[in-house]
Design a protein around this motif. Structure first.
Motif, PDB file in Angstrom:
ATOM      1  N   SER A 326       0.843  -1.195   0.000  1.00 49.39           N
ATOM      2  CA  SER A 326       0.000   0.000   0.000  1.00 49.39           C
ATOM      3  C   SER A 326       0.881   1.249   0.000  1.00 49.39           C
ATOM      4  O   SER A 326       1.858   1.313   0.749  1.00 49.39           O
ATOM      5  N   ILE A 327       0.509   2.218  -0.821  1.00 51.79           N
ATOM      6  CA  ILE A 327       1.205   3.507  -0.868  1.00 51.79           C
ATOM      7  C   ILE A 327       0.165   4.589  -0.640  1.00 51.79           C
ATOM      8  O   ILE A 327      -0.787   4.739  -1.415  1.00 51.79           O
ATOM      9  N   GLN A 328       0.335   5.323   0.443  1.00 48.43           N
ATOM     10  CA  GLN A 328      -0.623   6.350   0.847  1.00 48.43           C
ATOM     11  C   GLN A 328       0.086   7.693   0.955  1.00 48.43           C
ATOM     12  O   GLN A 328       1.165   7.793   1.526  1.00 48.43           O
ATOM     13  N   ASP A 329      -0.531   8.727   0.368  1.00 47.24           N
ATOM     14  CA  ASP A 329       0.071  10.053   0.426  1.00 47.24           C
ATOM     15  C   ASP A 329      -0.950  11.071   0.914  1.00 47.24           C
ATOM     16  O   ASP A 329      -2.140  10.782   1.022  1.00 47.24           O
ATOM     17  N   THR A 330      -0.475  12.263   1.233  1.00 46.26           N
ATOM     18  CA  THR A 330      -1.348  13.365   1.652  1.00 46.26           C
ATOM     19  C   THR A 330      -1.356  14.443   0.583  1.00 46.26           C
ATOM     20  O   THR A 330      -1.379  15.633   0.880  1.00 46.26           O
ATOM     21  N   GLY A 331      -1.320  14.023  -0.674  1.00 43.38           N
ATOM     22  CA  GLY A 331      -1.377  14.955  -1.791  1.00 43.38           C
ATOM     23  C   GLY A 331      -2.794  15.419  -2.060  1.00 43.38           C
ATOM     24  O   GLY A 331      -3.719  15.176  -1.280  1.00 43.38           O
ATOM     25  N   PRO A 365     -15.338   6.754  -1.828  1.00 48.36           N
ATOM     26  CA  PRO A 365     -14.304   7.765  -1.898  1.00 48.36           C
ATOM     27  C   PRO A 365     -14.716   8.927  -2.776  1.00 48.36           C
ATOM     28  O   PRO A 365     -15.377   8.757  -3.793  1.00 48.36           O
ATOM     29  N   THR A 366     -14.343  10.129  -2.389  1.00 48.13           N
ATOM     30  CA  THR A 366     -14.667  11.338  -3.120  1.00 48.13           C
ATOM     31  C   THR A 366     -13.564  11.653  -4.108  1.00 48.13           C
ATOM     32  O   THR A 366     -12.400  11.684  -3.753  1.00 48.13           O
ATOM     33  N   SER A 406      -9.344  11.311  -2.102  1.00 47.80           N
ATOM     34  CA  SER A 406     -10.145  12.475  -1.747  1.00 47.80           C
ATOM     35  C   SER A 406      -9.199  13.653  -1.645  1.00 47.80           C
ATOM     36  O   SER A 406      -8.011  13.544  -1.970  1.00 47.80           O
ATOM     37  N   GLU A 407      -9.725  14.795  -1.191  1.00 43.87           N
ATOM     38  CA  GLU A 407      -8.864  15.964  -1.047  1.00 43.87           C
ATOM     39  C   GLU A 407      -7.815  15.769   0.038  1.00 43.87           C
ATOM     40  O   GLU A 407      -6.851  16.533   0.128  1.00 43.87           O
TER      41      GLU A 407
END
Length: 419
Positions: A326-331, A365-366, A406-407
């Motif tokens: 899993s790769i998760q970012d806060t972009g 998911p938005t 999402s945002e």
């Protein structure tokens, strides 16, 4: 508000943001910890969604309580549903309590990790955090035990509706794939036009500073053209069925850690917190080179689009048949243009983690609107085709790909066969 209260409020927000960015990692660590417990055998065959069940919602409740916000979900009700699920799947009460204790230990470890990153955190902030964790643990234990011994019919999943939506999404993806190819061709033509123009300008007498700018522009567009051509060739090979799968045993943990180390410089240059979590060793059988290409593509995209915050990489053994990365970012999230159908098609089919919905219950998911920077595909090297290549590569390897966006950021999860 006094300065002291302002610092306290900011540090609480910083802690909740950190827990939010680490949610996928927390859930993967929990799965790994439980799989290593010899007293927990019933859940080893669960899929990721089955194992996590209601825990993502309960982690969101913890976030809301830390910030003093209204709770968007009833902790007792959701923990009761989790207890009911475990009862239906043959858990003993001891197994249920055991796996919850592992979860509390991991959250405690995340608190300690946060303190190591931000040692200036006030003691009152951590006291408040542990009080809310204790309060949540009481609610979860009470709710789970309350419903554990009660027989309740579970609601049927709307399988027909999901299938119809999947077919609609597939048709949309097919159309969007053609649009992507046309867009990349257009970008390629534009870059070649720029190269031609710059080459002509270099023939004319000009100042040294101007020539340096022309050379920089020439180099940048040559790199963009090279990336786009490579992507198109990779895509053409996949579509033509010319990619051959070469399966060999390898250590997936070592592969992922090498890739993370290779991009630490980029993360540091952008002042991003890059973290990697997973078992020290994970021996699988597969095509290590193609898996490397998948992970590298997604990791570079995450770092490229994330301007501040975290990029988290986590991997775990899901069950005896599959492992996941899993790769998760806060972009800023994926685009609302060509990417939207792909993101919608690949959202989790059962129940998402709500990793990007900390203030509410589980919802689809938005998909957010693109920023101006994201609309310029040529400046980034055509990631649209890159995502389709990742998807086709997953199909070639008999792997699945989930997208939650999402945002708040984007989470891409790849599930691969163990053998």
């Amino acid at each position: 508000m006094t300065k002291r209260n302002s610092v306290y409020t900011n540090q609480i927000k910083q802690l909740t943001d950190y827990l939010f960015a680490r949610q996928e990692t927390i859930l993967n660590l929990w799965r790994t910890r439980c799989s290593e417990d010899n007293n927990l055998l019933t859940g080893l065959s669960f899929s990721r969604e089955e194992f996590n069940d209601e825990l993502a919602v309960l982690l969101n409740v913890l976030s809301q309580r830390l910030q003093g916000k209204p709770e968007q979900a009833n902790a007792l009700e959701h923990s009761g549903t989790h207890g009911l699920h475990r009862w239906q799947r043959g858990y003993t009460l001891a197994e249920l309590v055991n796996e919850l204790n592992h979860l509390y230990d991991i959250i405690d470890e995340q608190f300690m990790s946060f303190l190591e990153l931000y040692p200036q955190t006030q003691s009152q902030v951590m006291v408040h955090a542990y009080r809310q964790l204790l309060r949540l643990s009481k609610d979860i234990n009470r709710g789970s035990v309350m419903y554990f011994d009660q027989l309740r019919q579970t609601a049927a999943i709307k399988q027909v509706q999901t299938l119809e939506e999947a077919l609609d999404n597939l048709q949309s993806i097919t159309h969007q794939r053609g649009e992507h190819l046309r867009q990349v061709s257009h970008d390629l033509q534009g870059s070649l036009g720029v190269l031609s123009g710059v080459a002509n300008l270099l023939k004319l007498p000009s100042k040294k500073a101007d020539r340096e700018k022309f050379m920089e522009l020439l180099t940048r567009n040559l790199q963009a053209v090279e990336i786009m051509l490579r992507q198109l060739m990779n895509y053409a090979r996949l579509e033509a069925g010319q990619e051959v799968v070469e399966n060999q045993p390898f250590d997936a943990s070592e592969l992922v850690q090498q890739l993370v180390r290779s991009v630490e410089g980029l993360a540091k240059a952008k002042q991003l917190v890059l973290q990697a979590d997973g078992p020290e060793q994970l021996i699988v059988v597969g095509d290590a080179m193609k898996i490397r290409r998948i992970i590298q593509n997604l990791l570079l995209n995450a770092l490229m689009y994330t301007e501040s915050g975290w990029v988290n990489v986590s991997w775990a053994l899901e069950n005896k048949e599959r492992w996941l990365i899993s790769i998760q970012d806060t972009g800023p999230g994926l685009l609302n243009g060509p990417f939207a159908p792909l993101a919608h098609q690949l959202q989790p089919q059962v129940e998402p983690t709500s990793a990007h919905q900390p203030d509410g219950p589980l919802n689809p998911p938005t998909i957010v609107a693109p920023t101006s920077a994201e609309k310029d595909s040529s400046s980034k090297g055509g990631e649209g085709i890159g995502l389709f290549i990742v998807k086709r590569m997953c199909e070639l390897l008999k792997a699945s790909m989930d997208i939650e966006t999402s945002e708040k950021g984007t989470l891409i999860r790849i599930r691969l066969p163990v053998e």
